[in-house]
Design a protein around this motif. Structure first.
Motif, short mmCIF file in Angstrom:
data_model
loop_
_atom_site.label_atom_id
_atom_site.label_comp_id
_atom_site.label_asym_id
_atom_site.label_seq_id
_atom_site.Cartn_x
_atom_site.Cartn_y
_atom_site.Cartn_z
N VAL A 95 2.87 -41.23 20.86
CA VAL A 95 2.64 -41.55 22.27
C VAL A 95 2.89 -43.02 22.59
O VAL A 95 3.46 -43.34 23.64
CB VAL A 95 1.19 -41.17 22.66
CG1 VAL A 95 0.87 -41.64 24.09
CG2 VAL A 95 0.99 -39.67 22.56
N GLY A 113 4.10 -42.27 30.46
CA GLY A 113 3.29 -41.29 29.74
C GLY A 113 2.25 -41.94 28.86
O GLY A 113 1.12 -41.43 28.72
N ALA A 127 -1.77 -41.40 29.09
CA ALA A 127 -2.52 -40.95 27.91
C ALA A 127 -3.72 -41.83 27.65
O ALA A 127 -4.82 -41.34 27.35
CB ALA A 127 -1.59 -40.93 26.69
N GLY A 172 -7.63 -40.64 27.89
CA GLY A 172 -8.58 -40.77 26.79
C GLY A 172 -9.83 -41.52 27.20
O GLY A 172 -10.95 -41.12 26.87
N GLY A 205 -4.66 -46.56 20.59
CA GLY A 205 -3.78 -46.63 21.75
C GLY A 205 -3.86 -47.97 22.45
O GLY A 205 -2.83 -48.53 22.85
#
Length: 239
Positions: A10, A102, A106, A110, A155
């Motif tokens: 991702v 994207g 994401a 989260g 992330g």
């Protein structure tokens, strides 16, 4: 299917033929470690944080604010690039911006799960009835801690390192956004009174150290991309 494995797909750039300069990445890592060490030393030395755990929380909050700034700056820059690009290239620019977008979606999805768990009552056993907690609530809690939390932490880290994988658009875009965002964060720090209580000269160093160092590395990266790989700023317009 693990959080880190999914996170790599991702949050890491993956455009075929993308140039990545190992020398620049090495300097960026050194700059990040020096900045982190300085932050922890100042936080503990001048009681901005009571302990290392509090310093880590402060750093996480600062990183999340930077992600927010990135998520706001990204569509503005993409909009400028699309406006300046030739009409024939605009569709390709928007296509390349899809994966960075994207990644933004994401990371926000989260983060949203944490307040969602509280608001829906799963975090405090609202639906448990006479039982300590239902199977669904147990499962939601375990998934949040074991999967979502590592995914979000990884992330955020990768979003900052790879600037929301904007190298998928063009190699010159990450340093451009990074240099913009660090000066935005300087304004945030000034208006929120960051490093209050730290002696004046040291506070000034802590405030301007990040934007100056990131700008210097960003300009050096743009120079190396132009000299060693023939990649120029106008390439972000696919010209």
């Amino acid at each position: 299917m693990g959080p880190i494995g999914v996170g790599r797909r991702v949050f890491l750039p993956s455009r075929p033929g993308r140039i990545e300069d190992a020398g620049v990445r090495r300097i960026q890592k050194i700059r990040t470690m020096v900045g982190l060490g300085a932050f922890i030393w100042v936080s503990l030395s001048y009681r901005l944080a009571e302990n290392l755990n509090d310093a880590a929380k402060d750093r996480f909050n600062q990183s999340w604010i930077t992600v927010l700034a990135l998520s706001v700056t990204f569509p503005v820059l993409v909009g400028i690039l699309v406006a300046l690009a030739r009409p024939a290239q605009r569709r390709e620019l928007l296509r390349r911006a899809g994966r960075p977008l994207g990644a933004i979606v994401a990371i926000f999805a989260g983060m949203f799960l944490f307040p969602l768990q509280v608001l829906t009552g799963f975090g405090n056993g609202l639906f448990a009835g006479n039982l300590p907690m239902t199977i669904v609530e147990h499962t939601a809690t375990v998934v949040t801690i074991v999967w979502v939390l590592p995914f979000v932490v990884y992330g955020i880290s990768m979003s900052l390192v790879h600037v929301f994988r904007t190298a998928d658009i063009h190699e010159t875009v990450p340093p451009l956004i990074a240099m913009t965002v660090v000066w935005e964060m300087l304004l945030v720090d000034v208006f929120t009174g960051a490093y209050a209580g730290v002696p004046g000269p040291l506070r000034m160093i802590m405030l301007v150290g990040a934007p100056i160092s990131v700008t210097a590395v960003g300009l050096w990266e743009l120079h190396r991309l132009r000299v060693h790989y023939g990649l120029r700023l106008r390439g972000a317009l696919l010209r």
